[in-house]
Design a protein around this motif. Structure first.
Motif, PDB file in Angstrom:
ATOM      1  N   ALA A  62      77.777   4.223  36.095  1.00  0.00           N
ATOM      2  CA  ALA A  62      78.076   5.353  35.208  1.00  0.00           C
ATOM      3  C   ALA A  62      79.468   5.223  34.607  1.00  0.00           C
TER       4      ALA A  62
ATOM      5  N   THR B 202      76.128   8.726  26.603  1.00  0.00           N
ATOM      6  CA  THR B 202      75.549   8.247  27.859  1.00  0.00           C
ATOM      7  C   THR B 202      74.422   9.155  28.312  1.00  0.00           C
ATOM      8  N   SER B 203      73.378   8.579  28.838  1.00  0.00           N
ATOM      9  CA  SER B 203      72.237   9.330  29.366  1.00  0.00           C
ATOM     10  C   SER B 203      71.955   8.878  30.794  1.00  0.00           C
ATOM     11  N   ILE B 204      71.185   9.676  31.485  1.00  0.00           N
ATOM     12  CA  ILE B 204      70.748   9.275  32.833  1.00  0.00           C
ATOM     13  C   ILE B 204      69.953   7.979  32.770  1.00  0.00           C
TER      14      ILE B 204
ATOM     15  N   ILE C  62      72.406   5.120  32.567  1.00  0.00           N
ATOM     16  CA  ILE C  62      73.030   4.882  33.873  1.00  0.00           C
ATOM     17  C   ILE C  62      72.051   4.176  34.810  1.00  0.00           C
TER      18      ILE C  62
ATOM     19  N   SER D 207      72.447  15.883  36.992  1.00  0.00           N
ATOM     20  CA  SER D 207      72.630  15.678  35.555  1.00  0.00           C
ATOM     21  C   SER D 207      73.704  14.632  35.339  1.00  0.00           C
ATOM     22  N   LYS D 208      73.825  14.161  34.100  1.00  0.00           N
ATOM     23  CA  LYS D 208      74.896  13.203  33.802  1.00  0.00           C
ATOM     24  C   LYS D 208      76.257  13.887  33.893  1.00  0.00           C
TER      25      LYS D 208
ATOM     26  N   TYR E  79      79.485  12.598  35.881  1.00  0.00           N
ATOM     27  CA  TYR E  79      80.814  12.532  35.274  1.00  0.00           C
ATOM     28  C   TYR E  79      81.838  13.291  36.115  1.00  0.00           C
TER      29      TYR E  79
END
Length: 225
Positions: free
Chosen positions: A36, A48-50, A53, A70-71, A75
Motif C-alpha cells: 500500500a 489507489t484502490s483496494i 493494493i 477500506s483503503k 492509509y
C-alpha cells in the motif's frame, strides 16, 4: 489424596499455535502495508484502490478486507506508524538531553524538523490527504486520532517554551508558527523551489529557531545607567 493441579492458562501447545498465528497475521499485515505504501507514493490516495493494493501484495481484494475495512483505513495505519516514529524521534531528543530551557526548545524543535527532512516520504504521506484547504479521504475519527499524534510530537517544544516562562497561549502560537515554518521550508526543499531564493532549508530553519528562542527567553532586567 492430593487434588490435581489446575492449569493457570492454555496448554503450551495452544499458546505456541496462537503465537505462530499472530506472527503470521502480523507478517501478512506488514506485507499489505508495504504494498500500500508503494501504491500511495506512486498514485496518491485518490488513485489507489483496494484492488491495486491487493495486486501489488499478491492477494485477493477479499484478503485485504479481512485486515482493513477500506483503503482509508490502510492509509491511516501507514500514517499512524509514521507518526509513531516521529514521536519516538522527538522523545529521544527530549530524553537524551539533560539540559532545560532554551536548549530543550532547540533539541525538540530540531528533532521534529530533522525527522521530516531526513524522511521526505513521511512528509509526502502526511499531506496526500489534503486537497486544497480541506482534509479529505479519512473519516473524522481517523483524522482526529492522527492529528492528536502529530500534535503530541510538538508538545515537548510547547512545554519547553512554557518552561522558559512563556504564557501558554503564546507558547501555542509559537508552536503553530513553528509547524507552519517547518512544513513550508520542507516543501520548498523537497520540490526544489527553494533554489530560486539561493537559500538552504537547514540554515533558514536554524535562524528561525534562534529567533523563536530569543522571543521565549526571559528578558534580562536592564542595568541602571
Amino acid at each position: 489424596m492430593t487434588s490435581p493441579r489446575r492449569s493457570s492458562g492454555p496448554p503450551a501447545a495452544a499458546r505456541a499455535r496462537a503465537a505462530r498465528q499472530k506472527a503470521m497475521t502480523d507478517q501478512r499485515r506488514a506485507h499489505i502495508l508495504d504494498a500500500a505504501r508503494a501504491a500511495f507514493f506512486e498514485l496518491g490516495l485518490d488513485g489507489t484502490s483496494i484492488r491495486e493494493i491487493a495486486q501489488r501484495a499478491g492477494y485477493t481484494p477479499g484478503a485485504i478486507y479481512s485486515y482493513f475495512a477500506s483503503k482509508e483505513e490502510v492509509y491511516a495505519a501507514l500514517l499512524g506508524e509514521s507518526l509513531q516514529r516521529l514521536n519516538a524521534h522527538v522523545a529521544a531528543a527530549r530524553d537524551g538531553t539533560a539540559a532545560s530551557g532554551a536548549a530543550l526548545v532547540r533539541a525538540t524543535a530540531k528533532a521534529f524538523f530533522d525527522f521530516y527532512r531526513e524522511n521526505p516520504r513521511d512528509l509526502d504521506l502526511g499531506f496526500y490527504v489534503f486537497q486544497g484547504l480541506q482534509p479529505r479521504g479519512l473519516t473524522p475519527q481517523l483524522n482526529e486520532a492522527l492529528n492528536r499524534q502529530l500534535r503530541s510530537a510538538l508538545q515537548p517544544t510547547e512545554d519547553a517554551l512554557a518552561g522558559l516562562g512563556m504564557r501558554p497561549e503564546l507558547a501555542l502560537q509559537e508552536v503553530t508558527a513553528l509547524f507552519a515554518h517547518c512544513v513550508g521550508l520542507l516543501v520548498l526543499s523537497h520540490t526544489g523551489r527553494i533554489r530560486m531564493f539561493n537559500q538552504g532549508s537547514q540554515e533558514l530553519f536554524d535562524a528561525y529557531l534562534e529567533q523563536m528562542v530569543a522571543r521565549a527567553a526571559p528578558r534580562r532586567a536592564r542595568a541602571p545607567s
